[in-house]
Design a protein around this motif. Structure first.
Motif, PDB file in Angstrom:
ATOM      1  N   VAL A 158       0.996  -1.212  -0.039  1.00  0.00           N
ATOM      2  CA  VAL A 158      -0.010   0.119   0.094  1.00  0.00           C
ATOM      3  C   VAL A 158       0.927   1.360  -0.040  1.00  0.00           C
ATOM      4  O   VAL A 158       2.047   1.160   0.380  1.00  0.00           O
ATOM      5  CB  VAL A 158      -1.054   0.083   1.215  1.00  0.00           C
ATOM      6  CG1 VAL A 158      -2.069  -1.041   1.040  1.00  0.00           C
ATOM      7  CG2 VAL A 158      -0.125  -0.002   2.482  1.00  0.00           C
ATOM      8  N   SER A 199      -7.115   8.853  -2.824  1.00  0.00           N
ATOM      9  CA  SER A 199      -7.376   7.831  -3.900  1.00  0.00           C
ATOM     10  C   SER A 199      -8.290   8.135  -4.790  1.00  0.00           C
ATOM     11  O   SER A 199      -9.030   9.533  -4.695  1.00  0.00           O
ATOM     12  CB  SER A 199      -7.958   6.675  -2.953  1.00  0.00           C
ATOM     13  OG  SER A 199      -8.959   6.677  -2.134  1.00  0.00           O
ATOM     14  N   ARG A 235      -8.071   0.381  -8.259  1.00  0.00           N
ATOM     15  CA  ARG A 235      -8.194   1.442  -7.776  1.00  0.00           C
ATOM     16  C   ARG A 235      -8.892   1.498  -6.216  1.00  0.00           C
ATOM     17  O   ARG A 235      -9.720   0.565  -6.040  1.00  0.00           O
ATOM     18  CB  ARG A 235      -8.849   2.394  -8.630  1.00  0.00           C
ATOM     19  CG  ARG A 235      -8.114   2.811 -10.021  1.00  0.00           C
ATOM     20  CD  ARG A 235      -6.906   3.517 -10.020  1.00  0.00           C
ATOM     21  NE  ARG A 235      -6.274   3.598 -11.363  1.00  0.00           N
ATOM     22  CZ  ARG A 235      -5.211   2.909 -11.876  1.00  0.00           C
ATOM     23  NH1 ARG A 235      -4.943   1.597 -11.173  1.00  0.00           N
ATOM     24  NH2 ARG A 235      -4.899   3.066 -12.953  1.00  0.00           N
ATOM     25  N   ASP A 236      -8.465   2.306  -5.282  1.00  0.00           N
ATOM     26  CA  ASP A 236      -9.082   2.397  -4.120  1.00  0.00           C
ATOM     27  C   ASP A 236     -10.046   3.668  -4.167  1.00  0.00           C
ATOM     28  O   ASP A 236      -9.671   4.615  -4.580  1.00  0.00           O
ATOM     29  CB  ASP A 236      -8.179   2.713  -2.894  1.00  0.00           C
ATOM     30  CG  ASP A 236      -8.617   3.076  -1.651  1.00  0.00           C
ATOM     31  OD1 ASP A 236      -9.862   2.522  -1.335  1.00  0.00           O
ATOM     32  OD2 ASP A 236      -8.079   3.758  -0.954  1.00  0.00           O
ATOM     33  N   TRP A 237     -11.394   3.338  -3.928  1.00  0.00           N
ATOM     34  CA  TRP A 237     -12.374   4.351  -4.259  1.00  0.00           C
ATOM     35  C   TRP A 237     -12.915   4.827  -3.067  1.00  0.00           C
ATOM     36  O   TRP A 237     -13.093   4.427  -2.068  1.00  0.00           O
ATOM     37  CB  TRP A 237     -13.596   3.651  -5.163  1.00  0.00           C
ATOM     38  CG  TRP A 237     -13.286   3.154  -6.364  1.00  0.00           C
ATOM     39  CD1 TRP A 237     -12.738   1.961  -6.563  1.00  0.00           C
ATOM     40  CD2 TRP A 237     -13.300   3.929  -7.623  1.00  0.00           C
ATOM     41  NE1 TRP A 237     -12.554   2.046  -8.455  1.00  0.00           N
ATOM     42  CE2 TRP A 237     -12.794   3.147  -8.680  1.00  0.00           C
ATOM     43  CE3 TRP A 237     -13.726   5.132  -7.758  1.00  0.00           C
ATOM     44  CZ2 TRP A 237     -12.855   3.664 -10.037  1.00  0.00           C
ATOM     45  CZ3 TRP A 237     -13.430   5.652  -9.103  1.00  0.00           C
ATOM     46  CH2 TRP A 237     -12.957   4.975 -10.054  1.00  0.00           C
ATOM     47  N   GLY A 263      -7.844   7.627   1.869  1.00  0.00           N
ATOM     48  CA  GLY A 263      -8.400   6.384   1.246  1.00  0.00           C
ATOM     49  C   GLY A 263      -9.785   6.021   1.678  1.00  0.00           C
ATOM     50  O   GLY A 263     -10.151   6.565   2.854  1.00  0.00           O
ATOM     51  N   ASN A 265     -10.603   2.626   1.580  1.00  0.00           N
ATOM     52  CA  ASN A 265     -10.494   1.212   1.986  1.00  0.00           C
ATOM     53  C   ASN A 265     -11.375   0.301   0.980  1.00  0.00           C
ATOM     54  O   ASN A 265     -12.196  -0.491   1.544  1.00  0.00           O
ATOM     55  CB  ASN A 265     -11.050   0.902   3.490  1.00  0.00           C
ATOM     56  CG  ASN A 265      -9.855   1.783   4.253  1.00  0.00           C
ATOM     57  OD1 ASN A 265      -8.934   1.950   4.061  1.00  0.00           O
ATOM     58  ND2 ASN A 265     -10.607   2.165   5.321  1.00  0.00           N
ATOM     59  N   ASN A 266     -11.478   0.748  -0.332  1.00  0.00           N
ATOM     60  CA  ASN A 266     -12.331   0.053  -1.237  1.00  0.00           C
ATOM     61  C   ASN A 266     -11.769  -0.125  -2.682  1.00  0.00           C
ATOM     62  O   ASN A 266     -11.823   0.522  -3.479  1.00  0.00           O
ATOM     63  CB  ASN A 266     -13.582   0.857  -1.404  1.00  0.00           C
ATOM     64  CG  ASN A 266     -14.691   0.974  -0.240  1.00  0.00           C
ATOM     65  OD1 ASN A 266     -15.236  -0.033   0.078  1.00  0.00           O
ATOM     66  ND2 ASN A 266     -14.782   2.486  -0.033  1.00  0.00           N
ATOM     67  N   GLU A 267     -10.786  -1.378  -2.562  1.00  0.00           N
ATOM     68  CA  GLU A 267     -10.155  -1.556  -3.640  1.00  0.00           C
ATOM     69  C   GLU A 267     -11.075  -2.397  -4.778  1.00  0.00           C
ATOM     70  O   GLU A 267     -11.798  -3.459  -4.062  1.00  0.00           O
ATOM     71  CB  GLU A 267      -8.970  -2.567  -3.478  1.00  0.00           C
ATOM     72  CG  GLU A 267      -8.047  -1.581  -2.799  1.00  0.00           C
ATOM     73  CD  GLU A 267      -6.443  -2.529  -2.739  1.00  0.00           C
ATOM     74  OE1 GLU A 267      -6.013  -3.066  -3.709  1.00  0.00           O
ATOM     75  OE2 GLU A 267      -6.002  -2.932  -1.294  1.00  0.00           O
ATOM     76  N   ALA A 302      -3.326   1.633  -3.741  1.00  0.00           N
ATOM     77  CA  ALA A 302      -3.902   1.253  -2.650  1.00  0.00           C
ATOM     78  C   ALA A 302      -3.401   2.452  -1.815  1.00  0.00           C
ATOM     79  O   ALA A 302      -2.121   2.353  -1.413  1.00  0.00           O
ATOM     80  CB  ALA A 302      -3.661  -0.310  -2.252  1.00  0.00           C
TER      81      ALA A 302
END
Length: 342
Positions: A158, A199, A235-237, A263, A265-267, A302
């Motif tokens: 990360v 992100s 991608r981390d959304w 971020g 925390n949604n890859e 990430a």
């Protein structure tokens, strides 16, 4: 939602007619008593109509102009006596940066330096300053940056705030350069600054060249959806309102000179996003068309957001599952916005 109450600030928001800036201004007017001045050049992705509902708000002013215009900046600082600058203004689309790198350097690097210079002059009294700007020791400069400055990741690992910068596109290189100039103004002049690196954002008002609104717009109009390469780029959304609350938290609690990763925390793989949105819209996956991958396309991002979480007490509150539904519903309810965006 983070709501922080204290003496109202006078904030210059640059690029406030763009996607994240629009959402930030609305968030701040709803959650604080701060006064907002929105400086935006209204290039292709900036739309003043995004903010029509607050046009007559007594705590909001709009000024059309370029962040690289020193004379304009000096006039604005003299008039409003800002104690805060939050710099969203940037050219931000990777594909456009590949086609025309120069404008990205002009806006993202030289524009940021101009903002820093006028902020510095307004912070420390300069007796030769024709505007006789006064001490404003509580001035704060927030540089809104991106995780793309870190480059790309493999399947593991990360980005942390200590990850070396390794940008791979003219866009990310221009943002990394701007970050370094911001850091230099802290180290050299003592200007109070923080840098945030987020992100991938999603939510209302995002210009439809970006992935999620592009998918929605194409699906709504029964058009093919171009997917770079195999679509397995990760991608981390981050839902845009969560990003806004994070910036507000950094403004009030962030330590000068520090970088904070933000971020969601949604890859997710890009192809996974495409298929999910098609499903939400009741459309067939036959609309997907794989195309040649773009130059310098980073494979995975990430973010480790433990620093902002542990030191400042911020965490995202919107799950991707709920955020994407809200986003699709917003674009479904605002088809004219998409129609008129280009």
């Amino acid at each position: 939602m983070n709501t922080i109450k204290e003496k109202p600030k006078i904030i210059l928001v640059t690029g406030g007619a763009g996607f994240i800036g629009t959402n930030f201004i609305q968030y701040m007017l709803c959650n604080t008593n701060d006064y907002i001045v929105n400086l935006d050049l209204l290039t292709y992705a900036g739309r003043l109509s995004n903010l029509k509902d607050i046009e007559y708000n007594k705590r909001y002013d709009f000024v059309r102009g370029d962040i690289a215009d020193l004379a304009l900046l000096e006039d604005l600082f003299a008039k409003y006596k800002f104690d805060t600058v939050i710099n969203f203004a940037a050219e931000s689309h990777v594909d456009r940066s590949i086609d025309n790198p120069e404008i990205f350097l002009q806006t993202n690097v030289l524009g940021t330096q101009a903002l820093l210079e006028v902020s510095r002059k307004s912070w420390k009294l300069n007796s030769n300053d024709k505007y006789n700007l006064k001490y404003r020791e509580n001035v704060k400069f927030i540089q809104v940056s991106t995780d793309e400055v870190y480059g790309t990741l493999g399947k593991e690992g990360v980005f942390t705030e200590k990850t070396p910068l390794a940008p791979n596109s003219p866009y990310s290189a221009s943002k990394a350069s701007a970050d370094m100039v911001v850091r230099a103004y802290f180290e050299t002049y003592g200007l109070p600054v923080c840098i945030t690196r987020c992100s991938n954002n999603y939510g209302p008002y995002q210009f439809p060249e970006k992935l999620i609104p592009l998918i929605i717009n194409s699906a709504q109009n029964n058009k093919t959806i171009p997917v770079y390469g195999d679509g397995k780029q990760i991608r981390d959304w981050l839902y845009v309102e969560d990003h806004c609350s994070a910036i507000n938290t950094v403004l009030h609690k962030g330590k000068n000179g520090e970088v904070y990763n933000i971020g969601g925390n949604n890859e997710k793989e890009n192809i996974e996003i495409v298929k999910l949105i098609l499903k939400l819209l009741g459309k067939s996956e036959s609309y997907i068309k794989h195309i040649q991958d773009r130059l310098g396309h980073d494979r995975r991002y990430a973010i480790d957001n433990s620093k902002i979480k542990t030191e400042l007490g911020w965490s995202p509150v919107t799950s991707f599952e709920s955020g994407i539904i809200k986003t699709v519903q917003w674009y479904e309810s605002n088809k004219n916005w998409l129609k008129n965006a280009f």
